[in-house]
Motif scaffolding. Structure first.
Motif, PDB file in Angstrom:
ATOM      1  N   TRP A 277       0.817  -1.218   0.000  1.00 35.18           N
ATOM      2  CA  TRP A 277       0.000   0.000   0.000  1.00 35.18           C
ATOM      3  C   TRP A 277       0.847   1.264   0.000  1.00 35.18           C
ATOM      4  O   TRP A 277       0.575   2.197  -0.752  1.00 35.18           O
ATOM      5  N   GLY A 278       1.848   1.325   0.843  1.00 39.03           N
ATOM      6  CA  GLY A 278       2.669   2.529   0.955  1.00 39.03           C
ATOM      7  C   GLY A 278       3.355   2.884  -0.356  1.00 39.03           C
ATOM      8  O   GLY A 278       3.329   4.046  -0.789  1.00 39.03           O
ATOM      9  N   LYS A 279       3.960   1.892  -0.983  1.00 40.14           N
ATOM     10  CA  LYS A 279       4.639   2.130  -2.259  1.00 40.14           C
ATOM     11  C   LYS A 279       3.639   2.518  -3.343  1.00 40.14           C
ATOM     12  O   LYS A 279       3.930   3.374  -4.181  1.00 40.14           O
ATOM     13  N   LEU A 280       2.465   1.894  -3.316  1.00 42.36           N
ATOM     14  CA  LEU A 280       1.439   2.195  -4.314  1.00 42.36           C
ATOM     15  C   LEU A 280       0.952   3.646  -4.166  1.00 42.36           C
ATOM     16  O   LEU A 280       0.849   4.374  -5.159  1.00 42.36           O
ATOM     17  N   ILE A 281       0.709   4.060  -2.941  1.00 41.09           N
ATOM     18  CA  ILE A 281       0.249   5.430  -2.692  1.00 41.09           C
ATOM     19  C   ILE A 281       1.313   6.430  -3.124  1.00 41.09           C
ATOM     20  O   ILE A 281       1.022   7.397  -3.837  1.00 41.09           O
ATOM     21  N   LEU A 282       2.557   6.210  -2.720  1.00 40.85           N
ATOM     22  CA  LEU A 282       3.642   7.121  -3.101  1.00 40.85           C
ATOM     23  C   LEU A 282       3.850   7.149  -4.614  1.00 40.85           C
ATOM     24  O   LEU A 282       4.107   8.204  -5.191  1.00 40.85           O
ATOM     25  N   GLY A 283       3.733   5.996  -5.252  1.00 40.57           N
ATOM     26  CA  GLY A 283       3.873   5.931  -6.712  1.00 40.57           C
ATOM     27  C   GLY A 283       2.817   6.758  -7.425  1.00 40.57           C
ATOM     28  O   GLY A 283       3.110   7.487  -8.375  1.00 40.57           O
ATOM     29  N   HIS A 284       1.574   6.651  -6.953  1.00 45.90           N
ATOM     30  CA  HIS A 284       0.495   7.429  -7.574  1.00 45.90           C
ATOM     31  C   HIS A 284       0.637   8.921  -7.289  1.00 45.90           C
ATOM     32  O   HIS A 284       0.346   9.744  -8.166  1.00 45.90           O
ATOM     33  N   LEU A 285       1.081   9.267  -6.099  1.00 42.86           N
ATOM     34  CA  LEU A 285       1.286  10.688  -5.778  1.00 42.86           C
ATOM     35  C   LEU A 285       2.416  11.280  -6.622  1.00 42.86           C
ATOM     36  O   LEU A 285       2.300  12.408  -7.115  1.00 42.86           O
ATOM     37  N   PHE A 286       3.488  10.516  -6.802  1.00 42.47           N
ATOM     38  CA  PHE A 286       4.610  10.985  -7.631  1.00 42.47           C
ATOM     39  C   PHE A 286       4.165  11.156  -9.082  1.00 42.47           C
ATOM     40  O   PHE A 286       4.464  12.172  -9.723  1.00 42.47           O
ATOM     41  N   ARG A 287       3.429  10.189  -9.580  1.00 49.03           N
ATOM     42  CA  ARG A 287       2.942  10.276 -10.958  1.00 49.03           C
ATOM     43  C   ARG A 287       2.007  11.473 -11.124  1.00 49.03           C
ATOM     44  O   ARG A 287       2.094  12.196 -12.119  1.00 49.03           O
ATOM     45  N   PHE A 288       1.124  11.684 -10.154  1.00 43.14           N
ATOM     46  CA  PHE A 288       0.224  12.835 -10.220  1.00 43.14           C
ATOM     47  C   PHE A 288       1.015  14.138 -10.225  1.00 43.14           C
ATOM     48  O   PHE A 288       0.693  15.059 -10.980  1.00 43.14           O
ATOM     49  N   ALA A 289       2.029  14.228  -9.373  1.00 45.83           N
ATOM     50  CA  ALA A 289       2.833  15.454  -9.307  1.00 45.83           C
ATOM     51  C   ALA A 289       3.482  15.752 -10.657  1.00 45.83           C
ATOM     52  O   ALA A 289       3.487  16.902 -11.117  1.00 45.83           O
ATOM     53  N   LEU A 290       4.020  14.734 -11.307  1.00 47.70           N
ATOM     54  CA  LEU A 290       4.625  14.939 -12.634  1.00 47.70           C
ATOM     55  C   LEU A 290       3.575  15.347 -13.663  1.00 47.70           C
ATOM     56  O   LEU A 290       3.781  16.287 -14.436  1.00 47.70           O
ATOM     57  N   ASN A 291       2.448  14.636 -13.682  1.00 46.56           N
ATOM     58  CA  ASN A 291       1.373  14.978 -14.617  1.00 46.56           C
ATOM     59  C   ASN A 291       0.857  16.393 -14.375  1.00 46.56           C
ATOM     60  O   ASN A 291       0.584  17.134 -15.327  1.00 46.56           O
ATOM     61  N   LEU A 292       0.738  16.782 -13.112  1.00 43.16           N
ATOM     62  CA  LEU A 292       0.272  18.127 -12.775  1.00 43.16           C
ATOM     63  C   LEU A 292       1.259  19.179 -13.280  1.00 43.16           C
ATOM     64  O   LEU A 292       0.855  20.172 -13.886  1.00 43.16           O
ATOM     65  N   PHE A 293       2.533  18.957 -13.048  1.00 43.45           N
ATOM     66  CA  PHE A 293       3.555  19.905 -13.492  1.00 43.45           C
ATOM     67  C   PHE A 293       3.510  20.096 -15.005  1.00 43.45           C
ATOM     68  O   PHE A 293       3.455  21.222 -15.501  1.00 43.45           O
ATOM     69  N   PHE A 294       3.513  18.993 -15.744  1.00 46.70           N
ATOM     70  CA  PHE A 294       3.518  19.091 -17.207  1.00 46.70           C
ATOM     71  C   PHE A 294       2.204  19.663 -17.747  1.00 46.70           C
ATOM     72  O   PHE A 294       2.203  20.414 -18.723  1.00 46.70           O
TER      73      PHE A 294
END
Length: 147
Positions: A49-66
């Protein structure tokens, strides 16, 4: 100044393509293969769960930036870029817990529903609504200035 706007737009698009193209190596998401199979009868993969949550948050942050680069390049309005970012964060804040509930429920709520909720979590789909909305807003502002 127009060159800078095009650079922002192209950088944002290339960034979003890069996030999608490198998803398997950049992010922890054991459900990539599960949903890629398009077979709801295969076993749900084990995950952390922890890795999955962090992975999705990181992906969202990149998508948001771009996505914000694209909005800023098109409309040249920092306030609108911030509004777009807030809208994307709201959609993510709604979709992420629903998707995590689907995982917790082992997709009992429905395979297709879970699949599409996942799309809203991992892909910047909301930008496809924000850009036309801001374009319409800009046209209405121009029209109102003429009147």
């Amino acid at each position: 100044m127009k060159v800078l706007n095009w650079i922002l737009i192209i950088s944002g698009i290339c960034g979003l393509i890069g996030v999608r193209g490198l998803e398997e190596s950049l992010f922890y998401d054991p459900f990539l293969g599960y949903f890629h199979e398009a077979n709801k009868n295969i076993e749900i993969p084990s995950f952390e769960w922890g890795k999955l949550i962090l992975g999705h948050l990181f992906r969202f942050a990149l998508n948001l930036f771009f996505s914000c680069l694209i909005i800023q390049g098109i409309f040249k309005n920092k306030q609108w870029t911030m509004q777009g970012a807030v809208m994307m964060m709201i959609v993510f804040a709604i979709a992420l817990p629903i998707y995590f509930y689907c995982i917790y429920d082992q997709f009992g709520i429905g395979y297709l529903f879970s699949f599409y909720m996942r799309r809203f979590v991992i892909q910047p789909l909301i930008i496809l609504l924000i850009i036309p909305m801001f374009y319409y807003r800009k046209q209405m502002m121009i029209k109102n200035k003429k009147n």
